[in-house]
Design an enzyme around this catalytic site. Structure first.
Site, mmCIF file in Angstrom:
data_model
loop_
_atom_site.group_PDB
_atom_site.id
_atom_site.type_symbol
_atom_site.label_atom_id
_atom_site.label_comp_id
_atom_site.label_asym_id
_atom_site.label_seq_id
_atom_site.Cartn_x
_atom_site.Cartn_y
_atom_site.Cartn_z
ATOM 1 N N MET A 269 39.415 64.045 65.892
ATOM 2 C CA MET A 269 39.957 64.886 67.099
ATOM 3 C C MET A 269 40.249 66.233 66.263
ATOM 4 O O MET A 269 40.860 66.579 65.362
ATOM 5 C CB MET A 269 41.223 64.616 67.616
ATOM 6 C CG MET A 269 41.844 65.559 68.646
ATOM 7 S SD MET A 269 40.763 65.931 70.192
ATOM 8 C CE MET A 269 41.007 67.581 70.449
ATOM 9 N N GLU A 304 34.025 67.695 63.251
ATOM 10 C CA GLU A 304 35.379 68.402 63.649
ATOM 11 C C GLU A 304 35.638 69.769 63.085
ATOM 12 O O GLU A 304 36.215 70.583 63.841
ATOM 13 C CB GLU A 304 36.552 67.623 63.219
ATOM 14 C CG GLU A 304 36.405 66.119 63.552
ATOM 15 C CD GLU A 304 36.246 65.961 65.136
ATOM 16 O OE1 GLU A 304 36.839 66.477 65.776
ATOM 17 O OE2 GLU A 304 35.388 65.054 65.574
ATOM 18 N N HIS A 307 33.905 72.348 65.378
ATOM 19 C CA HIS A 307 34.609 72.874 66.619
ATOM 20 C C HIS A 307 35.771 74.045 66.345
ATOM 21 O O HIS A 307 36.334 74.544 67.215
ATOM 22 C CB HIS A 307 35.811 71.679 66.833
ATOM 23 C CG HIS A 307 35.022 70.624 67.994
ATOM 24 N ND1 HIS A 307 34.472 71.022 69.231
ATOM 25 C CD2 HIS A 307 34.802 69.217 67.752
ATOM 26 C CE1 HIS A 307 33.737 69.960 69.747
ATOM 27 N NE2 HIS A 307 33.892 69.095 69.107
ATOM 28 N N GLU A 326 31.004 69.577 72.759
ATOM 29 C CA GLU A 326 30.883 68.313 71.881
ATOM 30 C C GLU A 326 29.378 68.555 71.393
ATOM 31 O O GLU A 326 29.014 68.017 70.452
ATOM 32 C CB GLU A 326 31.290 67.333 72.620
ATOM 33 C CG GLU A 326 32.669 66.947 73.069
ATOM 34 C CD GLU A 326 33.512 66.833 71.692
ATOM 35 O OE1 GLU A 326 32.955 66.687 70.832
ATOM 36 O OE2 GLU A 326 34.642 67.060 71.976
#
Length: 849
Positions: A269, A304, A307, A326
């Site tokens: 995450m 990750e 992101h 995503e």
């Protein structure tokens, strides 16, 4: 005001949260206080925000004009909101909303939850961690839990002395808080969405930070696992630098921690500055890991970190846009990984993931990549192969069509223009249109806002100097029909001596793509990056098959994959496919062999029992030349993909081909591995483990289970855990199923183990009965976002098709309506394939029968 009853009304806007959280790990609960700086846009006597599974205590609304209002709370469980009825009217302006609250540390892997592990001394320890995406920050503190309500977060964690506490930013203050606790205060975050807030508290350790151009990078882990952090630090440092250079924007945080969590629902995450990971996605020993395991750690870290810019710095306005976050992170994961380890051939290795998305998108039960999201549970259903793999494949197709530098300029413009803000999909298309001068929006909207994809039918042009390309929707069943796309087609055309590349945007009408002279052959998905199937006219297909070695590896992969799709759709028979497969006898690429052996396993399962020995001999004849060439032992200096290929071929020969000497050798390799850990090449070791399980005994099972429990690292744990469903004995299948219910297998892994059991050729029918008999327990035990993994493999059970359809018609799988509809349609496709091809396989393998 928004008409969606799940959305917040918008007349009160938060800007800053001063948040204090005090977890009690032993009692599995927490208390907290938050001061939220808000602007009231219009006079109101009510504030509505998000809160679920929280008890709100004292509430006050104050301003610097001396006004002080209290509030009473009413909870709306179905919309996960709290209505605060104010004691008077609040005028427009700046206010501070102060709330005391308490909540539970749940065991459902979302919100603020608890995770456990056993330390090196054999003691069970507990930590508390967060997982807020998509809409679970509201389980940890009252907030405006929508991505558009970005704010600054100042977090303080009050924790027992001796515990490690981590949040999004650097620690800036630590002071005694009484009762053996300390209050740890962290720097203000950047302006960001609630789902990116993170805090982790527990008896953990952290590596010494390494400096990445001024950014301290650490790995936080359970005690005793520090020796597994080196690869993550190396990869993390590389990707932080590479991504900052690609985006031409510095990393927007002040530090980066990779936090390994023992119980974690997903891979990782992307919390700003505190990325949380499943342990096997960040902790690894490169000395004993196989290629696939190292590649997974590398790719998850790259994803990750991508992101941090695309998703965290610039964020979608609402969950309908999550696909872009995503998909772009997946796309950038590939780009960065290709730079980190060029020898891993990242885009070729991505082909199976893209193929899975094509497989899903060929169903009538597919969905558009972007669609309207109303309720939070609908947002959770968007985390699937269409969001990640189809979305990233579309971006790759667009990048290759526009050119890599043009695409990069458009992305840079998009990020700079929208930093710390929120966007819609159209904003990216506009930036790419500006950079390229191409009609990106019109072209890409045809791919994003409708489900499915086209099959390009390719024939020679009438003059023989090019090809004629015509599209129609591809589907496995007749129900999948309709749709037109603007297809950015890239073709290679040749006359046998020279070749040229041509591009065209093919719309609803057939398009002629010409070369400078007569052609003999054509590749209509040059480079293999297009998200479409290709069906060649027979004369073009024959020439391609005779030139197979001249195709790029990804082009060979797509040709094989497209032909397999034709078989599933009923347009060719199994014999035609096997004739094509036989031409791949001299293939050297691991990804291509991986796809080929996967399809051969599917066909073996539908071959009639009396034809199985003949099929196994056919498989042996196809695979043995490659197995003999590679042997069982790697050569010095051998590359990772060759090692991976060896494992793929040996495993296929032992399980699909049932080759006796391979199975015997695999057992000896396993014995050696137990006697001398680390003495066997990791890819060979995994192949031997699964081959041995396929013909294993109860004693083998017990030995594998003990190894799973005592594993030296997360990868070894996974190897032996996921081998357990492969044992042939019904009693062992029942035992493995039982372990998913009684705690011997972590909740986060349980649904995947059940899914593998269900897909088992010999015991899958038994396992379906176990699932139905224990359904209430499964629903209670497994968190909704991962429960579907237990039943997604129903498509392998065409022997129980009627029972499965009846059961799922009467029992809901929470948050999984679309996934279950797709799994049921896959079951229909598999059932029809078996009915259609079973006897044809017999005739092909045993002519005259």
């Amino acid at each position: 005001m928004n008409d969606n009853r799940y959305r917040l009304p918008g007349h009160v806007v938060p800007h800053r949260y001063d948040l204090t959280i005090e977890p009690d790990l032993e009692a599995a609960e927490f208390t907290g206080h938050v001061d939220i700086a808000v602007t009231i846009e219009e006079a109101t006597d009510e504030i509505i925000l998000n809160a679920i599974e929280l008890d709100l205590g004292d509430i006050a609304l104050t301003n610097d004009r001396g006004q002080d209002l209290s509030a009473t709370v009413t909870y709306e469980e179905d919309t996960e909101r709290a209505r605060l009825a104010l004691s008077g009217d609040a005028a427009p302006g700046d206010w501070t909303l102060s709330i005391e609250f308490r909540g539970i540390l749940n065991d459902k892997l979302h919100g603020f939850y608890r995770s456990t592990f056993t330390d090196p001394d054999g003691r069970q320890r507990t930590l508390a961690t967060t997982q807020f995406e998509a809409t679970d920050a509201r389980r940890a503190f009252p907030c405006w839990d929508e991505p558009e309500y970005k704010a600054v977060f100042a977090v303080t964690l009050v924790v027992e002395r001796g515990l490690l506490a981590v949040s999004n930013t650097r620690e800036v203050d630590r002071r005694e808080a009484g009762n053996g606790k300390v209050a740890v205060r962290y720097a203000d975050t950047m302006k960001m969405s609630t789902y990116l807030v993170a805090f982790v508290v527990g008896p953990l350790e952290a590596t010494e930070p390494i400096d990445v151009d001024g950014i301290p990078l650490r790995v936080v882990h359970a005690p005793g696992k520090g020796h597994l952090t080196g690869f993550a630090l190396e990869a993390g440092a590389y990707f932080l630098r590479w991504l900052a250079d690609y985006y031409a924007i510095p990393y927007p945080g002040d530090k980066m921690d990779f936090v390994a969590i023992p119980d974690f629902a997903f891979g990782a995450m992307e919390n700003v500055g505190a990325v949380t990971f499943r342990e096997n996605a960040v902790l690894v020993d490169p000395g004993v890991a196989r290629h696939l395991e190292l590649e997974r750690v590398s790719s998850v870290i790259a994803h990750e970190l991508a992101h941090m810019w695309f998703g965290d710095l610039v964020t979608m306005k609402w969950w309908n846009g999550i696909w872009l976050n995503e998909a772009f992170a997946t796309f950038m994961e590939m780009m960065a990984s290709d730079s980190f380890r060029p020898e891993w051939k990242t885009w070729l290795e991505f082909a199976p993931s893209r193929g899975h998305a094509l497989d899903t998108d060929a169903l009538a039960a597919t969905r558009p990549v972007e669609f309207e999201v109303e309720a939070p549970k609908e947002a959770n259903q968007m985390f699937d192969s269409l969001t990640y793999e189809k979305g990233s494949a579309l971006l790759r197709m667009l990048q290759q069509f526009l050119g890599e530098e043009t695409f990069r300029r458009g992305v840079d413009e998009y990020l700079r223009a929208n930093a710390y803000g929120n966007t819609e999909t159209d904003d990216l298309w506009a930036a790419l249109e500006k950079a390229s001068g191409r009609p990106v929006g019109a072209m890409m909207d045809s791919w994003i806002f409708q489900g499915g994809f086209p099959e390009m039918e390719i024939s020679l042009s009438p003059e023989g100097d090019g090809i004629l390309a015509e599209q129609r929707r591809f589907g496995y069943l007749p129900e999948a029909r309709g749709g037109d796309w603007f297809v950015p087609l890239v073709a290679r055309l040749g006359d046998g001596k020279t070749e040229e590349t041509a591009t065209a945007i093919v719309g609803a009408t057939p398009e002629e793509i010409r070369a400078s002279g007569p052609i003999r052959w054509a590749v209509a998905n040059a480079g293999g990056n297009g998200f479409y199937r290709v069906r060649y006219a027979p004369e073009l297909m024959d020439v391609l098959l005779n030139r197979l070695g001249d195709l790029d590896p990804l082009e060979r992969y797509t040709l094989l994959d497209d032909t397999w799709a034709q078989l599933k759709a009923g347009r060719i028979d199994a014999g035609t496919y096997l004739d094509l497969a036989a031409r791949y006898r001299n293939e050297t690429e691991s990804a291509v062999w991986g796809r080929l052996t996967g399809t051969l396993d599917r066909l073996r399962r539908i071959a009639p029992p009396d034809a199985r020995p003949a099929y196994e001999r056919w498989v042996q004849e196809l695979l043995e030349p490659t197995a003999d060439r590679l042997g069982w032992e790697p050569e010095e200096g051998e590359d990772d993909l060759t090692r991976k290929l060896r494992g793929t071929v040996l495993r296929a020969l032992g399980i699909i081909g049932k080759q006796g000497h391979i199975r015997d050798r695999a057992r000896r390799v396993v014995d050696r591995m137990f006697e001398s850990p680390g003495s066997v090449d990791p890819d060979v070791a995994v192949a031997a483990i699964y081959v041995t399980a396929d013909a294993g005994t109860e004693a083998d099972y017990q030995r594998f289970y003990e190894k799973y429990e005592q594993a030296a690292d997360p990868q070894e744990e996974g190897r032996f855990l996921y081998a357990l469903p492969g044992f042939p004995q019904p009693g062992l299948a029942e035992e493995t199923f039982k372990m998913t219910l009684d705690g011997r297998i972590r909740i986060a892994n349980g649904p995947m183990v059940v899914g593998r059991l269900l897909a088992g050729e010999r015991n899958g029918s038994l396992v379906w009965d176990l699932i139905t008999d224990n359904w209430s327990r499964l629903v209670e035990l497994f968190p909704p976002m991962i429960l579907k993994r237990a039943v997604e493999t129903i498509w392998t059970r065409h022997d129980r098709a009627a029972d499965i359809r009846a059961f799922l018609a009467a029992h809901e799988v929470p948050h999984s309506e679309k996934a279950i509809a797709q799994a049921l349609e896959r079951l229909d496709v598999a059932e029809r394939l078996a009915q259609r091809e079973s006897n044809r396989l017999r005739s092909y393998l045993q002519p005259g029968t």
